[in-house]
Design a protein around this motif. Structure first.
Motif: not given
Length: 91
Positions: A39-54
């Motif tokens: 679920h790449p869109s869900l992941y993008a809502s949770i994590c930034d481009e570095t993989g850290s939680v927003r």
């Protein structure tokens, strides 16, 4: 090892409408990596481009905030529940 990820209503469009997702993962990082693939869109809502939680997203394992545990390296065991809580704001 099966764990559950609870998806809040505002993010369900990014998970195909699912309120809960089940997957096998040994850590929070591994669970998020699976989300990135499934679920790449869900992941993008949770994590930034570095993989850290927003900053505006809270991630909990059972009842404990990730920042009070071992962060993304927090170990998971069967039956654990990851809850995602995006910040709510308004005026």
């Amino acid at each position: 090892m099966s764990i559950t990820i609870w998806v809040p209503a505002p993010l369900r469009a990014t998970s195909g409408g699912a309120s809960e997702l089940s997957l096998s993962a040994s850590s929070v990082r591994a669970a998020l990596q699976q989300l990135e693939r499934r679920h790449p869109s869900l992941y993008a809502s949770i994590c930034d481009e570095t993989g850290s939680v927003r900053r505006h997203v809270g991630v909990f394992v059972n009842r404990s905030h990730l920042r009070d545990l071992e962060g993304l390296d927090t170990a998971l065991k069967p039956g654990d529940v990851i809850t995602i809580l995006p910040a709510v704001s308004g005026g």
